[in-house]
Design a protein around this motif. Sequence first.
Motif, short mmCIF file in Angstrom:
data_model
loop_
_atom_site.label_atom_id
_atom_site.label_comp_id
_atom_site.label_asym_id
_atom_site.label_seq_id
_atom_site.Cartn_x
_atom_site.Cartn_y
_atom_site.Cartn_z
N SER A 81 0.83 -1.20 0.00
CA SER A 81 0.00 0.00 0.00
C SER A 81 0.87 1.25 0.00
O SER A 81 1.72 1.43 0.88
N ALA A 82 0.62 2.13 -0.97
CA ALA A 82 1.31 3.41 -1.05
C ALA A 82 0.67 4.40 -0.08
O ALA A 82 -0.38 4.14 0.50
N MET A 83 1.31 5.55 0.05
CA MET A 83 0.74 6.65 0.83
C MET A 83 -0.70 6.89 0.36
O MET A 83 -0.96 6.92 -0.85
N PRO A 84 -1.63 7.04 1.28
CA PRO A 84 -3.02 7.28 0.89
C PRO A 84 -3.19 8.54 0.04
O PRO A 84 -2.49 9.54 0.23
N ASN A 85 -4.14 8.48 -0.89
CA ASN A 85 -4.45 9.65 -1.73
C ASN A 85 -4.71 10.90 -0.91
O ASN A 85 -4.25 11.98 -1.26
N ALA A 86 -5.45 10.77 0.18
CA ALA A 86 -5.81 11.94 0.99
C ALA A 86 -4.56 12.62 1.55
O ALA A 86 -4.50 13.86 1.61
N ASP A 87 -3.58 11.84 1.97
CA ASP A 87 -2.34 12.42 2.52
C ASP A 87 -1.58 13.18 1.43
O ASP A 87 -1.12 14.31 1.66
N ALA A 88 -1.44 12.57 0.25
CA ALA A 88 -0.73 13.22 -0.84
C ALA A 88 -1.48 14.47 -1.31
O ALA A 88 -0.88 15.53 -1.50
N ARG A 132 19.09 1.72 5.38
CA ARG A 132 20.19 2.64 5.67
C ARG A 132 19.75 3.84 6.50
O ARG A 132 20.48 4.29 7.37
N ASN A 133 18.55 4.36 6.24
CA ASN A 133 18.11 5.60 6.89
C ASN A 133 16.81 5.46 7.66
O ASN A 133 16.35 6.43 8.24
N ASN A 134 16.18 4.30 7.63
CA ASN A 134 14.92 4.02 8.33
C ASN A 134 13.74 4.81 7.78
O ASN A 134 12.70 4.89 8.42
N CYS A 135 13.86 5.40 6.60
CA CYS A 135 12.75 6.15 6.02
C CYS A 135 11.62 5.21 5.60
O CYS A 135 11.86 4.16 5.01
N TYR A 136 10.41 5.61 5.87
CA TYR A 136 9.22 4.86 5.49
C TYR A 136 9.14 4.74 3.97
O TYR A 136 9.31 5.72 3.25
N GLN A 137 8.87 3.52 3.48
CA GLN A 137 8.71 3.28 2.04
C GLN A 137 7.27 3.00 1.68
O GLN A 137 6.70 3.64 0.83
N CYS A 138 6.69 1.98 2.34
CA CYS A 138 5.31 1.61 2.07
C CYS A 138 4.83 0.68 3.19
O CYS A 138 5.60 0.30 4.08
N ARG A 139 3.58 0.34 3.10
CA ARG A 139 2.95 -0.54 4.09
C ARG A 139 2.53 -1.84 3.39
O ARG A 139 2.22 -1.83 2.20
N ILE A 140 2.51 -2.93 4.13
CA ILE A 140 2.03 -4.20 3.62
C ILE A 140 0.91 -4.67 4.53
O ILE A 140 1.04 -4.69 5.75
N ASP A 141 -0.20 -5.04 3.90
CA ASP A 141 -1.38 -5.54 4.63
C ASP A 141 -1.76 -6.91 4.11
O ASP A 141 -1.32 -7.33 3.03
N ARG A 142 -2.65 -7.57 4.84
CA ARG A 142 -3.25 -8.82 4.35
C ARG A 142 -4.14 -8.46 3.16
O ARG A 142 -4.80 -7.44 3.18
#
Length: 157
Positions: free
Chosen positions: A7-14, A146-156
Amino acid sequence: MSNIRFSAMPNADAQALWNGDADAYGRLPETMISDGSGNPCRHCLHNIDAGEPLLVFAYRPFPDLQPYAETGPIFLHKTPCRRHVAEEIVPPVIASSKDFIVRGYGENDRIVYGTGAVTLTSDIPAYAAKLLDRPDIAYVHVRSARNNCYQCRIDRS
């Protein structure tokens, strides 16, 4: 891999950021020009090409402030882009690196200790599926090794 989805960043956040809203620290995003490497957009999950403008800002992919609600810098295309939709396959920004931190979180949005591991990209789907088989894991984050930056989320799925 059919039992997980990326899952990418939600549309609402972007959309909020594209419309001029403040980031997780209450600051306006900074505009930079991509150098073409290491600038993954968290909405479309593609790298931002060299010469393209991007937004850099503080992002907190958690609903509430609490001790485990990690906040850090991420990138977004400055011009609106289409949200990543091929949720069943490893996104391009993940496939382009050799390894990431993969970590499980509980329903309370807190780290489930013992789940975080630097994981080869090819092993991410299997490790995420293994974590999500556990009843105490609600979702998984993929973060830069390397930097602990958030990339994406994984869900069931």
